[in-house]
Design a protein around this motif. Structure first.
Motif, PDB file in Angstrom:
ATOM      1  N   VAL A 221       0.852  -1.191   0.000  1.00 52.09           N
ATOM      2  CA  VAL A 221       0.000   0.000   0.000  1.00 52.09           C
ATOM      3  C   VAL A 221       0.886   1.239   0.000  1.00 52.09           C
ATOM      4  O   VAL A 221       1.955   1.258   0.618  1.00 52.09           O
ATOM      5  CB  VAL A 221      -0.917   0.024   1.251  1.00 52.09           C
ATOM      6  N   ALA A 222       0.439   2.272  -0.704  1.00 50.64           N
ATOM      7  CA  ALA A 222       1.076   3.590  -0.612  1.00 50.64           C
ATOM      8  C   ALA A 222      -0.011   4.632  -0.393  1.00 50.64           C
ATOM      9  O   ALA A 222      -1.063   4.582  -1.044  1.00 50.64           O
ATOM     10  CB  ALA A 222       1.870   3.907  -1.877  1.00 50.64           C
ATOM     11  N   ILE A 223       0.236   5.554   0.532  1.00 45.63           N
ATOM     12  CA  ILE A 223      -0.682   6.677   0.725  1.00 45.63           C
ATOM     13  C   ILE A 223       0.054   7.953   0.341  1.00 45.63           C
ATOM     14  O   ILE A 223       1.256   8.083   0.555  1.00 45.63           O
ATOM     15  CB  ILE A 223      -1.211   6.756   2.171  1.00 45.63           C
ATOM     16  N   SER A 224      -0.675   8.882  -0.256  1.00 45.46           N
ATOM     17  CA  SER A 224      -0.005  10.052  -0.809  1.00 45.46           C
ATOM     18  C   SER A 224      -0.888  11.286  -0.701  1.00 45.46           C
ATOM     19  O   SER A 224      -2.119  11.192  -0.616  1.00 45.46           O
ATOM     20  CB  SER A 224       0.356   9.794  -2.275  1.00 45.46           C
ATOM     21  N   ASN A 225      -0.242  12.455  -0.702  1.00 49.98           N
ATOM     22  CA  ASN A 225      -0.940  13.734  -0.785  1.00 49.98           C
ATOM     23  C   ASN A 225      -0.450  14.433  -2.052  1.00 49.98           C
ATOM     24  O   ASN A 225       0.534  15.165  -2.031  1.00 49.98           O
ATOM     25  CB  ASN A 225      -0.652  14.590   0.459  1.00 49.98           C
ATOM     26  N   ASP A 226      -1.133  14.170  -3.164  1.00 49.03           N
ATOM     27  CA  ASP A 226      -0.730  14.753  -4.453  1.00 49.03           C
ATOM     28  C   ASP A 226      -1.533  16.005  -4.790  1.00 49.03           C
ATOM     29  O   ASP A 226      -1.634  16.396  -5.956  1.00 49.03           O
ATOM     30  CB  ASP A 226      -0.881  13.717  -5.571  1.00 49.03           C
ATOM     31  N   GLY A 227      -2.106  16.634  -3.761  1.00 55.90           N
ATOM     32  CA  GLY A 227      -2.929  17.810  -3.984  1.00 55.90           C
ATOM     33  C   GLY A 227      -2.166  19.030  -4.460  1.00 55.90           C
ATOM     34  O   GLY A 227      -2.768  20.019  -4.882  1.00 55.90           O
ATOM     35  N   TRP A 228      -0.826  18.973  -4.406  1.00 54.11           N
ATOM     36  CA  TRP A 228      -0.016  20.081  -4.899  1.00 54.11           C
ATOM     37  C   TRP A 228      -0.010  20.149  -6.425  1.00 54.11           C
ATOM     38  O   TRP A 228       0.321  21.189  -6.998  1.00 54.11           O
ATOM     39  CB  TRP A 228       1.431  19.936  -4.414  1.00 54.11           C
ATOM     40  N   PHE A 229      -0.356  19.057  -7.080  1.00 53.81           N
ATOM     41  CA  PHE A 229      -0.126  18.963  -8.516  1.00 53.81           C
ATOM     42  C   PHE A 229      -1.395  19.290  -9.303  1.00 53.81           C
ATOM     43  O   PHE A 229      -2.416  18.620  -9.166  1.00 53.81           O
ATOM     44  CB  PHE A 229       0.371  17.564  -8.878  1.00 53.81           C
TER      45      PHE A 229
END
Length: 492
Positions: free
Chosen positions: A396-404
């Protein structure tokens, strides 16, 4: 024309990366650089050509970083103006070219006066010197494996079946052999040879893809819910944690299904909430959901005065069962690399500078084992390997890609999950704030993804696997062999 070829070559290769123009370009885009480099007469000329190729490659691949550094981050954290972000982008690209200079260094060994040059030695030198550069991109405080040639083929499932034996570097080497063969073929025959080789490869890719077995998800699997929160960064990075909670609470209230685990993204909150009232509310929600939760927020060790970017694993009784602290931190945003050199760039930190974790934690879900990575850790294959060797049956990977702002960035990030799944023969789930949230099977096939920039959840049936691939076992040996071959083919 002397320096145009490597420049064009870098641009074409960048355009082959996920989310850009076409992956097809990667089969011949490196050839102009290889041809130009080996036909250089002087040391400085070769150095400039490596610079032009690698810089244009990185700019064309990572163009989406410009709005991130000049607009998105400055508007939210307000610690530096946009023009500083632009100049920092140019410097960042320059830093990312550093590993490619191994091609130049090895070239100085190869093009010595006593050298007897032939087509075979040119091909072997070109292939393994470039492969060495990609390997070196994994190491050091400034490590970043974006723009690897293998990334371009993340949707080509047949080619991905090389990965359990060699890792993504094996696919890079295949791509380089094709490029080098085209580069050193007679000029009149290059087009014909290129079409023939690439055509055969695509037939092989299609055949393998069609022959791969379907996976039975009704047996030896676990049901998992995922939630793409889609919380705006200006809300997430405000001081009002309750506002962030309200943004996701409606979905949480509805998350009553038969899954055993609910996964939320990285940085659901941007501070340690374990001692706050809001965490008590979350624990009650977890009890009502009757499932374990995995979610991300920073944690603090007040005794050591250390901050971590963490994934918190909470059982259905509302008790914290495990905490994974991010091991591979993002330079400048999460830690300051080489402080004596880059001390002036401390204003880039998003929340605070973190301490890297040191434990490849395996999480237990009712007897099923899995692991979690955080954000850009998927760019580093050793993490998935180590988790797999420690017993993880899915990843599993969790991410915060809200910058893009651009989907290209999201695709380039998600492509790494595809490679890690195929390398280790593990189902891989990525859960991101704005996307891409999705599931990849053990063969590297993308089974499902949620629409980006949407407030949405889904349930995945995740097969478990205990198989350990040749690459997972022997990756370090493979890496050493390739580096040794790079030196050997520069000397003999």
């Amino acid at each position: 024309m002397n320096y145009i070829l490597p420049l064009i070559s870098g641009i074409l290769t960048g355009l082959s990366m996920p989310g850009n123009l076409s992956s097809f370009l990667v089969w011949f885009s490196v050839a102009p650089f290889i041809y130009s480099f080996v036909n250089s007469k002087k040391t400085l000329e070769r150095l400039i050509k490596v610079f032009l190729y690698s810089y244009s490659l990185m700019v064309t691949t990572l163009w989406w970083e410009v709005p991130v550094l000049t607009k998105n981050i400055p508007e939210v954290i307000k610690t530096f103006p946009g023009y500083i972000g632009f100049f920092s982008y140019l410097l960042m690209i320059l830093i990312l070219t550093i590993p490619y200079y191994i091609i130049w260094i090895l070239g100085e060994l190869y093009f010595r006066k006593s050298r007897v040059i032939n087509k075979t030695s040119l091909i072997l030198f070109s292939v393994f010197s470039y492969a060495a550069a990609e390997i070196l991109k994994q190491f050091g405080d400034l490590a970043f494996t974006g723009a690897n040639l293998s990334d371009a083929l993340y949707m080509h499932t047949g080619f991905l079946q090389i990965l359990p034996f060699t890792g993504s570097i094996g696919l890079t080497i295949l791509i380089l052999f094709v490029n080098a063969y085209i580069a050193f073929s007679p000029e009149r025959e290059r087009l014909k040879i290129g079409i023939f080789i690439i055509g055969i490869l695509y037939i092989i890719n299609f055949t393998i893809s069609e022959k791969l077995p379907m996976i039975n998800t009704s047996e030896n699997s676990v049901k998992i819910s995922v939630f793409q929160t889609n919380v705006p960064q200006e809300v997430k990075y405000s001081n009002d944690m309750w506002k962030s909670y309200v943004e996701i609470s409606k979905y949480i209230e509805k998350s009553k299904d038969n899954s055993e685990l609910l996964i939320l993204p990285e940085a659901v909150f941007i501070k340690d909430i374990r001692n706050d009232e809001i965490f008590k509310v979350i624990k009650e929600a977890i009890k009502l959901s009757d499932k374990n939760w995995l979610m991300g927020f920073p944690t603090v060790d007040y005794e050591k005065r250390e901050y971590y970017n963490s994934a918190i694993y909470i059982n259905k009784n509302g008790e914290i069962e495990n905490i994974y602290n991010k091991i591979r931190l993002m330079p400048f945003a999460e830690f300051l690399p080489y402080k004596s050199v880059f001390s002036l760039f401390s204003f880039f930190k998003l929340v605070s500078f973190y301490t890297p974790g040191d434990e490849y934690s395996i999480l237990n879900l009712n007897g099923k084992k899995f692991s979690v990575q955080i954000c850009f850790e998927t760019y580093f294959p050793e993490l998935s390997r180590n988790f797999t060797k420690n017993g993880a049956q899915f990843l599993v990977a969790i991410s915060n890609d809200g910058w893009f702002s651009h989907k290209t960035a999201l695709l380039q990030h998600f492509s790494k999950s595809v490679l890690r799944a195929a390398e280790n023969r593990r189902t891989f789930i990525q859960v991101s704030n704005t996307g891409i949230t999705g599931i990849v099977d053990k063969y590297g096939r993308i089974i499902n993804t949620l629409p980006t920039h949407t407030y949405k959840g889904a349930q995945f049936s995740v097969p478990l696997n205990n198989e350990i691939t040749f690459y997972t076992k022997y990756a370090n040996i493979i890496i050493v062999i390739i580096l040794i071959l790079a030196i050997i083919f520069s000397l003999i």
